[in-house]
Write a protein that holds these residues in place. Sequence first.
Motif, PDB file in Angstrom:
ATOM      1  N   ALA A 185       0.836  -1.215  -0.111  1.00 14.11           N
ATOM      2  CA  ALA A 185      -0.210   0.275  -0.574  1.00 14.11           C
ATOM      3  C   ALA A 185       1.000   1.280  -0.040  1.00 14.11           C
ATOM      4  O   ALA A 185       0.432   2.156  -0.740  1.00 14.11           O
ATOM      5  N   PHE A 186       1.990   0.970   0.683  1.00 12.49           N
ATOM      6  CA  PHE A 186       2.785   2.362   0.888  1.00 12.49           C
ATOM      7  C   PHE A 186       3.586   2.768  -0.442  1.00 12.49           C
ATOM      8  O   PHE A 186       3.570   3.519  -1.031  1.00 12.49           O
ATOM      9  N   ALA A 187       3.797   1.671  -0.589  1.00 10.41           N
ATOM     10  CA  ALA A 187       4.368   2.256  -2.817  1.00 10.41           C
ATOM     11  C   ALA A 187       3.668   2.231  -3.691  1.00 10.41           C
ATOM     12  O   ALA A 187       3.614   2.771  -4.311  1.00 10.41           O
ATOM     13  N   ASP A 188       2.315   1.324  -3.058  1.00 12.71           N
ATOM     14  CA  ASP A 188       0.861   1.994  -3.631  1.00 12.71           C
ATOM     15  C   ASP A 188       1.005   3.759  -3.909  1.00 12.71           C
ATOM     16  O   ASP A 188       0.747   4.590  -5.445  1.00 12.71           O
ATOM     17  N   LEU A 189       1.603   3.980  -2.949  1.00 14.14           N
ATOM     18  CA  LEU A 189       1.064   5.422  -2.879  1.00 14.14           C
ATOM     19  C   LEU A 189       2.013   6.679  -3.386  1.00 14.14           C
ATOM     20  O   LEU A 189       2.074   7.371  -4.475  1.00 14.14           O
ATOM     21  N   PHE A 190       3.068   5.649  -3.403  1.00 19.50           N
ATOM     22  CA  PHE A 190       4.270   6.183  -3.911  1.00 19.50           C
ATOM     23  C   PHE A 190       4.377   6.136  -6.142  1.00 19.50           C
ATOM     24  O   PHE A 190       4.620   7.405  -7.435  1.00 19.50           O
ATOM     25  N   ILE A 191       4.198   4.796  -6.261  1.00 21.40           N
ATOM     26  CA  ILE A 191       3.277   4.566  -7.696  1.00 21.40           C
ATOM     27  C   ILE A 191       2.706   5.731  -8.169  1.00 21.40           C
ATOM     28  O   ILE A 191       2.818   6.439  -9.636  1.00 21.40           O
ATOM     29  N   GLU A 192       1.865   6.082  -7.451  1.00 21.13           N
ATOM     30  CA  GLU A 192       0.430   7.027  -7.858  1.00 21.13           C
ATOM     31  C   GLU A 192       1.136   8.633  -8.176  1.00 21.13           C
ATOM     32  O   GLU A 192       0.327   9.248  -8.567  1.00 21.13           O
ATOM     33  N   ALA A 193       2.515   8.497  -6.900  1.00 17.71           N
ATOM     34  CA  ALA A 193       2.429  10.265  -6.771  1.00 17.71           C
ATOM     35  C   ALA A 193       3.600  10.301  -7.908  1.00 17.71           C
ATOM     36  O   ALA A 193       3.645  11.951  -8.985  1.00 17.71           O
ATOM     37  N   MET A 194       4.343   9.423  -8.013  1.00 16.14           N
ATOM     38  CA  MET A 194       5.178   9.387  -9.750  1.00 16.14           C
ATOM     39  C   MET A 194       4.209   9.625 -10.637  1.00 16.14           C
ATOM     40  O   MET A 194       4.778  10.555 -11.347  1.00 16.14           O
ATOM     41  N   ALA A 195       3.123   9.211 -10.634  1.00 19.21           N
ATOM     42  CA  ALA A 195       2.306   9.020 -12.011  1.00 19.21           C
ATOM     43  C   ALA A 195       1.584  10.513 -11.765  1.00 19.21           C
ATOM     44  O   ALA A 195       1.752  11.331 -13.370  1.00 19.21           O
ATOM     45  N   ASP A 196       1.786  11.084 -10.450  1.00 26.66           N
ATOM     46  CA  ASP A 196       0.847  12.202 -11.070  1.00 26.66           C
ATOM     47  C   ASP A 196       1.689  13.055 -11.726  1.00 26.66           C
ATOM     48  O   ASP A 196       1.314  14.624 -11.632  1.00 26.66           O
ATOM     49  N   ALA A 197       2.934  13.591 -10.898  1.00 17.35           N
ATOM     50  CA  ALA A 197       3.763  14.345 -11.139  1.00 17.35           C
ATOM     51  C   ALA A 197       4.009  13.647 -12.788  1.00 17.35           C
ATOM     52  O   ALA A 197       4.678  15.211 -13.251  1.00 17.35           O
ATOM     53  N   ALA A 198       4.144  12.540 -13.452  1.00 20.56           N
ATOM     54  CA  ALA A 198       4.373  12.478 -14.647  1.00 20.56           C
ATOM     55  C   ALA A 198       3.212  12.729 -15.623  1.00 20.56           C
ATOM     56  O   ALA A 198       3.123  14.092 -17.034  1.00 20.56           O
ATOM     57  N   VAL A 199       1.448  12.952 -15.120  1.00 17.01           N
ATOM     58  CA  VAL A 199       0.443  13.399 -15.757  1.00 17.01           C
ATOM     59  C   VAL A 199       0.799  15.544 -16.035  1.00 17.01           C
ATOM     60  O   VAL A 199       0.316  15.820 -16.634  1.00 17.01           O
ATOM     61  N   MET A 200       1.410  15.844 -14.807  1.00 20.62           N
ATOM     62  CA  MET A 200       1.311  17.131 -14.449  1.00 20.62           C
ATOM     63  C   MET A 200       2.717  17.752 -15.760  1.00 20.62           C
ATOM     64  O   MET A 200       1.990  18.528 -16.003  1.00 20.62           O
ATOM     65  N   TYR A 201       3.485  16.809 -16.232  1.00 18.56           N
ATOM     66  CA  TYR A 201       4.533  17.518 -17.499  1.00 18.56           C
ATOM     67  C   TYR A 201       4.037  16.795 -19.061  1.00 18.56           C
ATOM     68  O   TYR A 201       4.496  16.744 -19.772  1.00 18.56           O
ATOM     69  N   GLY A 202       2.775  16.244 -18.696  1.00 17.09           N
ATOM     70  CA  GLY A 202       1.805  15.214 -20.231  1.00 17.09           C
ATOM     71  C   GLY A 202       1.614  14.457 -20.397  1.00 17.09           C
ATOM     72  O   GLY A 202       1.433  14.532 -21.443  1.00 17.09           O
ATOM     73  N   ILE A 203       2.614  13.598 -19.325  1.00 18.57           N
ATOM     74  CA  ILE A 203       2.405  12.010 -20.037  1.00 18.57           C
ATOM     75  C   ILE A 203       1.366  11.623 -19.637  1.00 18.57           C
ATOM     76  O   ILE A 203       0.523  11.548 -18.861  1.00 18.57           O
ATOM     77  N   PRO A 204       0.393  10.650 -19.970  1.00 15.15           N
ATOM     78  CA  PRO A 204      -0.948  10.577 -20.243  1.00 15.15           C
ATOM     79  C   PRO A 204      -1.322   9.213 -18.683  1.00 15.15           C
ATOM     80  O   PRO A 204       0.427   8.264 -19.015  1.00 15.15           O
ATOM     81  N   ARG A 205      -2.214   9.329 -18.149  1.00 13.37           N
ATOM     82  CA  ARG A 205      -1.609   8.633 -16.740  1.00 13.37           C
ATOM     83  C   ARG A 205      -1.786   7.150 -16.942  1.00 13.37           C
ATOM     84  O   ARG A 205      -1.071   6.714 -16.377  1.00 13.37           O
ATOM     85  N   LYS A 206      -2.548   6.437 -17.963  1.00 17.68           N
ATOM     86  CA  LYS A 206      -1.911   4.649 -18.131  1.00 17.68           C
ATOM     87  C   LYS A 206      -0.615   5.017 -18.895  1.00 17.68           C
ATOM     88  O   LYS A 206      -0.033   3.833 -17.930  1.00 17.68           O
ATOM     89  N   THR A 207      -0.236   5.999 -19.557  1.00 11.02           N
ATOM     90  CA  THR A 207       1.648   5.737 -19.172  1.00 11.02           C
ATOM     91  C   THR A 207       2.066   6.191 -18.290  1.00 11.02           C
ATOM     92  O   THR A 207       2.853   4.658 -17.786  1.00 11.02           O
TER      93      THR A 207
END
Length: 270
Positions: A185-207
Amino acid sequence: MKSIKELKIGYIGFGNMAGAIAGGLINAGIKAENMYAVSGHVDKLVEKCKSMGGINPLEDHRELAAVSDVVFVAVKPNKIKDVVTPLAEVLKDDPEKIVISIAWGYNFDRYFDEGILKEGTHLLCTCPNTPVSINKGIFVAENRHSLTEEGLKTVKELLSYLGRVIFIDTKLMGASGTVCGCGPAFADLFIEAMADAAVMYGIPRKTAYEMVSAMIEGNAALQLSSGKHPGEMKDEVCSPGGSTIRGVAALEEQGLRAAVIAAIKAVQEK
């Protein structure tokens, strides 16, 4: 003892974790028809067993205990006494029957000190995590057990189908269970946070999710394969004056390490 593929495997309680174990074993080639499950919600149990390829749903706990070679105790800790104690005689009768507990907070001595199981029962207490469903999980197992040499060999082979099996002293089971059981669950939070940052810079959510999860999977595999200290691996990526060390410094400023340690502490002191 039968071969692994011939074992009759029973689940007392068939929630998320027991289902994950069953799914992983089916992925590994163990037939669903050789598995049995009981649960408090019969209708849901029947539906779940059918959807998993034909696991046998049972209503009688004693029948399951009698027919199974390996019995996973997977009920909630507050129900252990009520559910398992009436089965104590059946679980002890067969000298080759193996009981594997995945109940949080129940170690080997507790089962016998509280009279839940009878002396002579072949018991191993463990703490698995959900990636066992895709055969990439961890089974933290207590060093103290009552398995025969042959029984221990069978259990190690069976659980290795689900991922990595790590034996550890009783006093360390709690912390190990927190790291391995709550850690996803802690790792999932990190994955989600990293992905949020990627989305912020234009990378599609799924990618973004695919990128981050694959990065973590690969880096973890590299550490396990190389045996290197994580700090050494981090240093290898951080060039002097480079981009990565700036990101590492920002994580340190925000207290990443302290937050992770605090999360483990919060669970342990609950």
